[in-house]
Scaffold this active site. Structure first.
Site, PDB file in Angstrom:
ATOM      1  CE  LYS A  82      -1.812   5.934   1.049  1.00 30.20           C
ATOM      2  NZ  LYS A  82      -1.843   5.200  -0.056  1.00 30.20           N
ATOM      3  CB  SER A 151      -5.192   3.592   0.399  1.00 26.10           C
ATOM      4  OG  SER A 151      -3.923   3.520  -0.282  1.00 26.10           O
ATOM      5  CB  SER A 175      -4.012   3.557  -3.354  1.00 29.20           C
ATOM      6  OG  SER A 175      -4.548   2.518  -3.025  1.00 29.20           O
TER       7      SER A 175
END
Length: 446
Positions: A82, A151, A175
């Protein structure tokens, strides 16, 4: 297994077959890159990808193997990060124009550990802006008209679309486990403080968790074991974070577990059809599951979570908004601005109350091996303007309890809907064993 393309193998399958000499890390990486080239226009999971550099890493892993050197547990396996994990050889931009072209001087501690374990850092995947709510470009790999969640949107979509076997996400509200449910993959939120957040963009250091993502429980265990190393720079780390999850997973439970079915205060916010499917699944687990009544104080947790997260956002990003508001999304700016209204007294009071509620939850869970709860309100929502509600995640994140999302269900539209299991603080290894039992029991009944 022989019929699967290399990019469709789990990391554990790939490790075994590379060790047997069936193929190389370069072969595996090439297969992942080919899948990305084929599917990236539809999924849009990646923000930084250098195929040449990825293959260079893979060839180096192959040279090390050929030389007979000691190998790490992830040797030659591609991993996606990420875009909030610092990488000294790739940009880390937090999904924000404010941090465009940011080039860290050093790796995040988790990145370092992945390299030491022999992983190939394939590239960086999409995050919502500063890992908050503003959606990025990524689409759900099972339906491009739906969100992948957030996210950790790129991380979950890339694993769910067989672009890469492993990825790292994060969770401050919901997330990791929510997008894992939406994308049909395995997600893990460890006990708080088990994986270092040094070099990971912060939201609230009282809430931030690193979230491993994979396509099997074995893969989650191996990936997480590689990351559970004490880091003195992270003041929130547990003193002894290593839990030997791979070994725990290899030991079957001595008998059927006792699992509590916790509907939580937010049950009415779920999609009725998806939740009927969930209830039917729970019923199919038999006498091992009974209704679990959470303490009344559990309903207080969303408000406390909001205080703690909002205060963290204001602390870390209020100055950035003041300095360069045009470079951040309005949804992000509004969320940060709201944090400025949280007083020190609000923040400290919430932390005190969370400690009390955690003790009450732990006491209520005495005698239970795990709780079973939905990971989300249903299937991934249609549209790309929201990443879905974290209402079935944020209370558990605030408590710091370990959680797993298992991709075992389909919702009313045939899209993924996960099963979430929660355990007491530090019981991560046992949670993995319960998850294996749930998987095997469900498989036997299907």
């Amino acid at each position: 297994m022989a019929d699967l393309a290399l990019n469709e193998l789990t990391a554990s399958e790939a490790r075994g077959r590379m060790a047997a000499g069936n193929f190389t890390s370069e072969d595996l990486t090439t297969a992942c890159l080919a899948r990305i080239e084929e599917r990236e226009p539809a999924v849009e999971a990646w923000v930084y990808l250098d195929p040449g550099y990825a293959l260079e890493q893979a060839r180096e892993r192959d040279r090390v193997r050929a030389a007979g050197a000691a190998l790490g547990p992830l040797h030659g396996v591609p991993v996606a990060l990420k875009d909030i994990f610092d990488t000294c050889d790739m940009p880390t931009e937090y999904g924000s124009k404010r941090f465009a072209d940011r080039r860290p001087a050093s790796d995040a501690f988790a990145t370092q550990l992945l390299r030491q374990a022999g992983a190939v850092i394939l590239g960086k995947v999409v995050t919502t802006e500063i890992a908050m709510m503003t959606p990025g470009k990524t689409r759900n790999p099972h339906d491009p008209e739906r969100t992948p969640g957030g996210s950790s949107s790129g991380s979950c979509a890339a694993v769910g679309d067989n672009m890469v076997p492993l990825a790292l996400g994060s969770q401050t509200a919901g997330s990791t486990l929510r997008p894992a449910s939406f994308c049909g993959i395995y997600g893990y939120k460890p006990t708080f403080g088990s994986i270092s957040c040094t070099g990971v963009s912060p939201i609230s250091r009282k809430l931030d968790h690193v979230g491993p993502l994979a396509r099997s429980l074995e893969d989650l265990a191996v990936l997480s074991d590689s990351l559970m190393v004490y880091d003195p720079r992270d003041e929130e780390m547990r003193a002894s974070p290593f839990m030997d999850l791979e070994a725990s997973l290899s030991r079957p439970l001595p008998g059927a577990p006792r699992i509590g079915f916790a509907r939580t205060h937010a049950w009415g916010e779920g999609d009725p059809d998806a939740f009927r499917t969930f209830e039917n699944f729970v019923a199919g687990l038999g006498d091992s599951v009974d209704e679990f009544e959470l303490p009344y104080s559990f309903a207080e947790l969303p408000g406390h979570h909001d205080n703690v997260m909002s205060a963290g956002l204001a602390y870390f990003y209020a100055e950035e908004v003041t300095r360069t508001p045009a470079l951040m999304q309005q949804m992000t700016i509004d969320r940060i601005a709201a944090g400025l209204s949280v007083t020190a007294a609000d923040y400290l009071r919430s932390l005190d109350q969370v400690a009390r509620i955690r003790a009450e939850i732990h006491e209520a869970m005495r005698g239970y091996d795990a709780l079973i709860v939905p990971p989300a309100t249903g299937e991934a929502p249609v549209g790309l303007k929201t990443t879905g509600s974290p209402v079935f995640q944020s209370p558990w994140t605030l408590l710091g309890l370990p959680g797993l999302c298992l991709p075992l269900l389909k919702g009313p539209n045939g899209l993924p809907f996960g099963v979430q299991l929660m355990a007491r603080t530090g019981d991560d290894g046992h949670l993995f064993r319960v998850a294996r039992w749930v998987e095997e029991t469900a498989r036997a009944k299907s």
